[in-house]
Enzyme design. Structure first.
Site, PDB file in Angstrom:
ATOM      1  N   ARG A 105       0.823  -1.210   0.036  1.00 59.40           N
ATOM      2  CA  ARG A 105       0.034   0.080  -0.079  1.00 59.40           C
ATOM      3  C   ARG A 105       0.844   1.109  -0.040  1.00 59.40           C
ATOM      4  O   ARG A 105       1.668   1.325   0.789  1.00 59.40           O
ATOM      5  CB  ARG A 105      -0.811   0.036   1.418  1.00 59.40           C
ATOM      6  CG  ARG A 105      -1.457   1.389   1.424  1.00 59.40           C
ATOM      7  CD  ARG A 105      -2.538   1.368   2.353  1.00 59.40           C
ATOM      8  NE  ARG A 105      -3.776   0.676   2.327  1.00 59.40           N
ATOM      9  CZ  ARG A 105      -5.001   1.234   2.594  1.00 59.40           C
ATOM     10  NH1 ARG A 105      -5.159   1.991   3.516  1.00 59.40           N
ATOM     11  NH2 ARG A 105      -6.120   0.451   2.294  1.00 59.40           N
ATOM     12  N   HIS A 132      -7.652   0.362  -6.346  1.00 62.39           N
ATOM     13  CA  HIS A 132      -7.958  -0.274  -4.991  1.00 62.39           C
ATOM     14  C   HIS A 132      -8.663  -1.476  -5.454  1.00 62.39           C
ATOM     15  O   HIS A 132      -9.802  -1.599  -5.129  1.00 62.39           O
ATOM     16  CB  HIS A 132      -8.599   0.738  -4.001  1.00 62.39           C
ATOM     17  CG  HIS A 132      -8.647   0.440  -2.800  1.00 62.39           C
ATOM     18  ND1 HIS A 132      -8.002  -0.780  -2.117  1.00 62.39           N
ATOM     19  CD2 HIS A 132      -9.106   0.976  -1.476  1.00 62.39           C
ATOM     20  CE1 HIS A 132      -7.958  -0.931  -0.960  1.00 62.39           C
ATOM     21  NE2 HIS A 132      -8.845   0.022  -0.361  1.00 62.39           N
ATOM     22  N   GLN A 135     -10.639  -3.841  -2.848  1.00 59.33           N
ATOM     23  CA  GLN A 135     -11.782  -3.017  -2.052  1.00 59.33           C
ATOM     24  C   GLN A 135     -12.854  -3.494  -3.157  1.00 59.33           C
ATOM     25  O   GLN A 135     -14.075  -3.800  -2.706  1.00 59.33           O
ATOM     26  CB  GLN A 135     -11.639  -1.611  -2.121  1.00 59.33           C
ATOM     27  CG  GLN A 135     -12.945  -0.801  -1.688  1.00 59.33           C
ATOM     28  CD  GLN A 135     -13.294  -1.206  -0.010  1.00 59.33           C
ATOM     29  OE1 GLN A 135     -12.435  -0.982   0.612  1.00 59.33           O
ATOM     30  NE2 GLN A 135     -14.443  -1.740   0.036  1.00 59.33           N
ATOM     31  N   ASP A 227     -17.294   7.867  -1.056  1.00 57.26           N
ATOM     32  CA  ASP A 227     -15.981   7.628  -0.404  1.00 57.26           C
ATOM     33  C   ASP A 227     -15.732   8.960   0.242  1.00 57.26           C
ATOM     34  O   ASP A 227     -16.239   9.856  -0.155  1.00 57.26           O
ATOM     35  CB  ASP A 227     -14.891   7.315  -1.437  1.00 57.26           C
ATOM     36  CG  ASP A 227     -13.476   6.828  -0.728  1.00 57.26           C
ATOM     37  OD1 ASP A 227     -13.525   6.701   0.536  1.00 57.26           O
ATOM     38  OD2 ASP A 227     -12.551   6.816  -1.559  1.00 57.26           O
ATOM     39  N   CYS A 267     -16.260   2.465   1.493  1.00 58.51           N
ATOM     40  CA  CYS A 267     -15.137   1.536   1.690  1.00 58.51           C
ATOM     41  C   CYS A 267     -14.696   1.856   2.950  1.00 58.51           C
ATOM     42  O   CYS A 267     -13.768   1.086   3.578  1.00 58.51           O
ATOM     43  CB  CYS A 267     -14.073   1.817   0.804  1.00 58.51           C
ATOM     44  SG  CYS A 267     -13.612   3.537   0.469  1.00 58.51           S
ATOM     45  N   ARG A 312     -13.801  -7.738   3.063  1.00 55.51           N
ATOM     46  CA  ARG A 312     -12.583  -7.545   2.836  1.00 55.51           C
ATOM     47  C   ARG A 312     -11.835  -8.705   3.120  1.00 55.51           C
ATOM     48  O   ARG A 312     -10.653  -9.075   2.107  1.00 55.51           O
ATOM     49  CB  ARG A 312     -11.971  -6.283   3.445  1.00 55.51           C
ATOM     50  CG  ARG A 312     -12.583  -4.781   3.199  1.00 55.51           C
ATOM     51  CD  ARG A 312     -12.291  -4.379   1.826  1.00 55.51           C
ATOM     52  NE  ARG A 312     -10.955  -4.552   1.149  1.00 55.51           N
ATOM     53  CZ  ARG A 312     -10.073  -3.572   1.584  1.00 55.51           C
ATOM     54  NH1 ARG A 312     -10.186  -2.502   2.238  1.00 55.51           N
ATOM     55  NH2 ARG A 312      -8.878  -3.680   1.028  1.00 55.51           N
TER      56      ARG A 312
HETATM   57  N1   CP Z   1     -11.259   0.622   2.726  1.00 57.25           N
HETATM   58  C1   CP Z   1      -9.859   0.620   3.120  1.00 57.25           C
HETATM   59  O1   CP Z   1      -8.950   0.462   2.368  1.00 57.25           O
HETATM   60  O2   CP Z   1      -9.630   0.783   4.400  1.00 57.25           O
HETATM   61  P1   CP Z   1      -8.384   0.989   5.179  1.00 57.25           P
HETATM   62  O3   CP Z   1      -7.500   2.267   4.676  1.00 57.25           O
HETATM   63  O4   CP Z   1      -8.506   0.898   6.546  1.00 57.25           O
HETATM   64  O5   CP Z   1      -7.443  -0.214   4.793  1.00 57.25           O
END
Ligand code: CP
Length: 327
Positions: A105, A132, A135, A227, A267, A312
């Site tokens: 990430r 992403h 997600q 989001d 998300c 997830r």
């Molecule tokens: N939705 C998501 O990626 O959450 P985090 O940023 O907590 O990993």
């Protein structure tokens, strides 16, 4: 028969690979609930490389790896030499000699591509500025569980229509025949590259892709998705985004415009109340106690955000399994 070599972006996925992974996630979720999970990745070591903070993605990869009998190792930004004393290529080659898979990430999408190029093991994108994709799988599983089908649904992403979540949702949905609408002000609508890719995907699957500023278009929508208005690393943009997006808050008035029992997805994390220090700071600066979603909608029956967050785990597990087995 589907197998994937890690997961870098939605562009690498076909309709059949997406559907097979969602189906596998469905089964893995049922197996876990029944206490019948299997250690399909026993003996594997998984690096979790995080240059940004995370709750869901980190927790999901960690629990997924443990459930599958693998060993996850968290490597935070300040823990390793990467980017400071060691190049992307050298880091990828070294980690690839020790680990069987790498999650990454960070901001720059080229980094996850570089890891995939040099590591020689599956690499999974846990979020970059552009995509992403893990997600997107949780989003699809949540829709499948609720509606029982995917093809023919209509999803509307409301807000910053150019962000990574919107990009992955758009391409993933269109590839499996879900109609996609982006409801966003002109300045925050998808760029030409994403729009052209979306149009190609829509043409192939027979789904529709529609970008609009008009809330009247919501009357065909099954899923309302939003989001945060400001993504990680963009904190200086709050004032501009609030000005652009305050009319696009997902509140009950907006949800009512769908005219049916639509669901709400996000998300997460979400700014729906004042229970965080960042939300309190925004409230002091701009006088707003809710941003992209009202607390009423967030806590409503239509809101499946916690199912989506749980998913997830099951979908990341399926992505990991599909990276080592033909499913
Ligand atoms: N939705 C998501 O990626 O959450 P985090 O940023 O907590 O990993």
């Amino acid at each position: 028969m589907v197998t994937i070599n890690g997961l870098i972006s939605d562009t690498q996925l076909t309709e059949s690979s997406i559907l097979a992974i969602v189906e596998l996630a469905f089964k893995l979720k049922a197996q876990k609930k029944a206490g019948k999970g299997r250690p399909l990745l026993a003996g594997k070591n998984i690096a979790l490389l995080f240059e940004k903070t995370s709750t869901r993605t980190r927790a999901a990869f960690t629990v997924a790896a443990n459930d599958l009998g693998a060993h996850p190792e968290y490597l935070g930004q300040s823990d390793i030499q990467f980017g400071k004393k060691e190049s992307l290529e050298d880091t990828a080659k070294v980690l690839g000699r020790m680990f069987d898979g790498i999650e990454y990430r960070g901001s720059n999408h080229a980094v996850v591509e570089g890891l995939a190029k040099h590591a020689g093991v599956p690499v999974w994108n846990g979020l970059t500025d552009k995509w992403h994709p893990t997600q997107m799988f949780a989003d699809l599983l949540t829709m499948k569980e609720h509606f029982g089908y995917l093809k023919g649904l209509t999803v509307c992403f409301v807000g910053d229509g150019r962000n990574n979540v919107a990009n992955s949702l758009t391409i993933g949905c269109l590839k499996v025949g879900i109609n996609v609408m982006i409801l966003a002000p002109k300045k925050l609508q998808p760029d030409v590259e994403l729009t052209e890719l979306a149009q190609q995907c829509a043409k192939k699957s027979g789904a529709s892709y529609f970008i609009t500023e008009e809330q009247s278009a919501l009357n065909t929508v099954d899923v309302v998705y939003t989001d945060v208005w400001v993504s990680m690393g963009e904190e200086s943009l709050y004032e501009e985004r609030i000005t652009l997006l305050h009319k696009y808050q997902v509140n009950q008035t907006l949800m009512d415009k769908t005219g049916k029992n639509s669901i709400f997805l996000h998300c997460l994390p979400a700014f729906h109340d004042l229970e965080t220090t960042v939300a309190q700071k925004i409230q002091r600066q701009y006088g707003l106690s809710e941003l992209e979603v009202s607390d009423e909608v967030f806590r409503s029956e239509a809101s499946l955000v916690y199912d989506q967050a749980e998913n997830r785990l099951h979908t990341i597990k399926a992505i990991m399994v599909a990276s080592y087995y033909t499913i």
